[in-house]
Write a protein that holds these residues in place. Sequence first.
Motif, PDB file in Angstrom:
ATOM      1  N   VAL A 121       0.870  -1.177   0.000  1.00  0.00           N
ATOM      2  CA  VAL A 121       0.000   0.000   0.000  1.00  0.00           C
ATOM      3  C   VAL A 121       0.908   1.228   0.000  1.00  0.00           C
ATOM      4  O   VAL A 121       1.757   1.382   0.878  1.00  0.00           O
ATOM      5  CB  VAL A 121      -0.919   0.014   1.231  1.00  0.00           C
ATOM      6  N   ALA A 122       0.750   2.095  -1.006  1.00  0.00           N
ATOM      7  CA  ALA A 122       1.593   3.277  -1.138  1.00  0.00           C
ATOM      8  C   ALA A 122       0.735   4.519  -1.330  1.00  0.00           C
ATOM      9  O   ALA A 122      -0.393   4.436  -1.828  1.00  0.00           O
ATOM     10  CB  ALA A 122       2.544   3.112  -2.322  1.00  0.00           C
ATOM     11  N   LYS A 123       1.279   5.668  -0.942  1.00  0.00           N
ATOM     12  CA  LYS A 123       0.546   6.922  -1.150  1.00  0.00           C
ATOM     13  C   LYS A 123       0.455   7.213  -2.643  1.00  0.00           C
ATOM     14  O   LYS A 123       1.359   6.864  -3.423  1.00  0.00           O
ATOM     15  CB  LYS A 123       1.226   8.070  -0.408  1.00  0.00           C
ATOM     16  N   LYS A 124      -0.646   7.838  -3.055  1.00  0.00           N
ATOM     17  CA  LYS A 124      -0.920   8.022  -4.483  1.00  0.00           C
ATOM     18  C   LYS A 124       0.146   8.871  -5.183  1.00  0.00           C
ATOM     19  O   LYS A 124       0.346   8.747  -6.398  1.00  0.00           O
ATOM     20  CB  LYS A 124      -2.299   8.656  -4.676  1.00  0.00           C
ATOM     21  N   GLU A 125       0.848   9.715  -4.420  1.00  0.00           N
ATOM     22  CA  GLU A 125       1.873  10.574  -5.021  1.00  0.00           C
ATOM     23  C   GLU A 125       2.983   9.756  -5.676  1.00  0.00           C
ATOM     24  O   GLU A 125       3.633  10.210  -6.621  1.00  0.00           O
ATOM     25  CB  GLU A 125       2.468  11.511  -3.959  1.00  0.00           C
ATOM     26  N   VAL A 126       3.219   8.543  -5.149  1.00  0.00           N
ATOM     27  CA  VAL A 126       4.269   7.683  -5.707  1.00  0.00           C
ATOM     28  C   VAL A 126       3.987   7.351  -7.168  1.00  0.00           C
ATOM     29  O   VAL A 126       4.898   7.268  -7.990  1.00  0.00           O
ATOM     30  CB  VAL A 126       4.392   6.379  -4.869  1.00  0.00           C
ATOM     31  N   PHE A 127       2.699   7.189  -7.495  1.00  0.00           N
ATOM     32  CA  PHE A 127       2.334   6.817  -8.866  1.00  0.00           C
ATOM     33  C   PHE A 127       2.803   7.857  -9.879  1.00  0.00           C
ATOM     34  O   PHE A 127       3.155   7.521 -11.027  1.00  0.00           O
ATOM     35  CB  PHE A 127       0.814   6.650  -8.977  1.00  0.00           C
ATOM     36  N   TYR A 128       2.827   9.129  -9.471  1.00  0.00           N
ATOM     37  CA  TYR A 128       3.171  10.201 -10.407  1.00  0.00           C
ATOM     38  C   TYR A 128       4.678  10.415 -10.539  1.00  0.00           C
ATOM     39  O   TYR A 128       5.120  11.246 -11.331  1.00  0.00           O
ATOM     40  CB  TYR A 128       2.497  11.500  -9.972  1.00  0.00           C
ATOM     41  N   ALA A 129       5.469   9.662  -9.776  1.00  0.00           N
ATOM     42  CA  ALA A 129       6.934   9.754  -9.883  1.00  0.00           C
ATOM     43  C   ALA A 129       7.409   8.794 -10.975  1.00  0.00           C
ATOM     44  O   ALA A 129       8.045   7.778 -10.705  1.00  0.00           O
ATOM     45  CB  ALA A 129       7.587   9.424  -8.540  1.00  0.00           C
ATOM     46  N   TRP A 130       7.061   9.120 -12.213  1.00  0.00           N
ATOM     47  CA  TRP A 130       7.431   8.240 -13.328  1.00  0.00           C
ATOM     48  C   TRP A 130       8.914   8.386 -13.635  1.00  0.00           C
ATOM     49  O   TRP A 130       9.484   9.462 -13.399  1.00  0.00           O
ATOM     50  CB  TRP A 130       6.591   8.601 -14.561  1.00  0.00           C
ATOM     51  N   PRO A 131       9.581   7.305 -14.095  1.00  0.00           N
ATOM     52  CA  PRO A 131       9.033   6.007 -14.502  1.00  0.00           C
ATOM     53  C   PRO A 131       8.788   5.029 -13.342  1.00  0.00           C
ATOM     54  O   PRO A 131       8.148   4.009 -13.527  1.00  0.00           O
ATOM     55  CB  PRO A 131      10.116   5.461 -15.433  1.00  0.00           C
ATOM     56  N   PHE A 132       9.299   5.375 -12.149  1.00  0.00           N
ATOM     57  CA  PHE A 132       9.127   4.457 -11.013  1.00  0.00           C
ATOM     58  C   PHE A 132       7.658   4.197 -10.723  1.00  0.00           C
ATOM     59  O   PHE A 132       7.250   3.057 -10.460  1.00  0.00           O
ATOM     60  CB  PHE A 132       9.810   5.039  -9.772  1.00  0.00           C
ATOM     61  N   GLY A 133       6.837   5.246 -10.767  1.00  0.00           N
ATOM     62  CA  GLY A 133       5.417   5.104 -10.448  1.00  0.00           C
ATOM     63  C   GLY A 133       4.696   4.167 -11.408  1.00  0.00           C
ATOM     64  O   GLY A 133       3.866   3.363 -10.985  1.00  0.00           O
ATOM     65  N   LEU A 134       5.026   4.275 -12.687  1.00  0.00           N
ATOM     66  CA  LEU A 134       4.404   3.393 -13.679  1.00  0.00           C
ATOM     67  C   LEU A 134       4.837   1.946 -13.445  1.00  0.00           C
ATOM     68  O   LEU A 134       4.013   1.022 -13.501  1.00  0.00           O
ATOM     69  CB  LEU A 134       4.787   3.837 -15.090  1.00  0.00           C
ATOM     70  N   ALA A 135       6.126   1.748 -13.161  1.00  0.00           N
ATOM     71  CA  ALA A 135       6.627   0.396 -12.883  1.00  0.00           C
ATOM     72  C   ALA A 135       5.948  -0.181 -11.636  1.00  0.00           C
ATOM     73  O   ALA A 135       5.580  -1.359 -11.604  1.00  0.00           O
ATOM     74  CB  ALA A 135       8.142   0.424 -12.692  1.00  0.00           C
ATOM     75  N   ALA A 136       5.763   0.673 -10.621  1.00  0.00           N
ATOM     76  CA  ALA A 136       5.096   0.230  -9.391  1.00  0.00           C
ATOM     77  C   ALA A 136       3.655  -0.190  -9.672  1.00  0.00           C
ATOM     78  O   ALA A 136       3.167  -1.195  -9.132  1.00  0.00           O
ATOM     79  CB  ALA A 136       5.132   1.346  -8.346  1.00  0.00           C
ATOM     80  N   TRP A 137       2.964   0.572 -10.520  1.00  0.00           N
ATOM     81  CA  TRP A 137       1.586   0.225 -10.892  1.00  0.00           C
ATOM     82  C   TRP A 137       1.546  -1.112 -11.631  1.00  0.00           C
ATOM     83  O   TRP A 137       0.675  -1.955 -11.377  1.00  0.00           O
ATOM     84  CB  TRP A 137       0.993   1.333 -11.764  1.00  0.00           C
ATOM     85  N   LEU A 138       2.495  -1.328 -12.525  1.00  0.00           N
ATOM     86  CA  LEU A 138       2.568  -2.586 -13.261  1.00  0.00           C
ATOM     87  C   LEU A 138       2.867  -3.767 -12.333  1.00  0.00           C
ATOM     88  O   LEU A 138       2.551  -4.910 -12.652  1.00  0.00           O
ATOM     89  CB  LEU A 138       3.639  -2.503 -14.353  1.00  0.00           C
TER      90      LEU A 138
END
Length: 277
Positions: A121-138
């Motif tokens: 479970v991560a804070k939503k701000e992490v998702f917007y730290a691309w490319p890491f956020g996109l990799a985390a979503w995947l």
Amino acid sequence: MAPSCFEVVLVAFILILPFLYETSRTFRYYFKFLVYYGIVMCNAVLLIPLMAFRPGNVKNLILASSLCHHISTLLGLRWELRGREHLEKDEACIIVANHQSSLDILGMFDIWPVMDKCTVVAKKEVFYAWPFGLAAWLCGLIFIDRMNSEKARSIINSATEHIKKEKIKLWIFPEGTRRNTGEIHPYKKGAFHVAISSQLPILPVVFSSYYFLSKEEKRLDSGRVVITTLPPISTKGLNISDLEALMDKTRNIMAEVYHSTSREIHQSLSSTKSYVK
């Protein structure tokens, strides 16, 4: 052809790097974090095309850990896992862990092959730290808005059935904010709500003190961390009225282990220093 001004500056910077690294603790602190974040971002770029073939699959995190766990060696960090038998069980549970720094992620990378199927479970701000956020979503991370506890709880609860069916471990930092102060801080209720409502066991994971890290002093030295996985705490038959007691029980046993493993490491360091003298 004479070298350009940029080339001269670049060569000079490369030559002075070792001197700055050895003589400036502040430079070393920022440089190590730059290496950490830089490698993670580069690995994310490399892995996104592979992860895209199975989006949302938590097994992608094992692939990510295979590339990222070497960062610990570069930073001089050594992780020691205890209670491995609790962590490697093929069953769904709610992992609760203390949160001291973004370096926690490196410890998680080190033990991910043991956990096998685990999401975070991560804070939503992490998702917007691309490319890491996109990799985390995947990788199947669950993003929540920490400012909206009801919505966050709803998102986690909706993922619970999938977690139970696929025997996935759900990792939550119940302190919320990372704080390296030598204590385990009060817990938020979210993880315990989920554990009780889903009747899943709580699996406490304790990282010993990050004695080698100080944001105020701008210090990141080499260090050893003991990661202790404690026996699972059953939630069978519990209801919301038991939530506070469950929180207190979990935090108390984790605090006890945190302090005992941290003392052990400090004593080991003191003995080593005495022997060297």
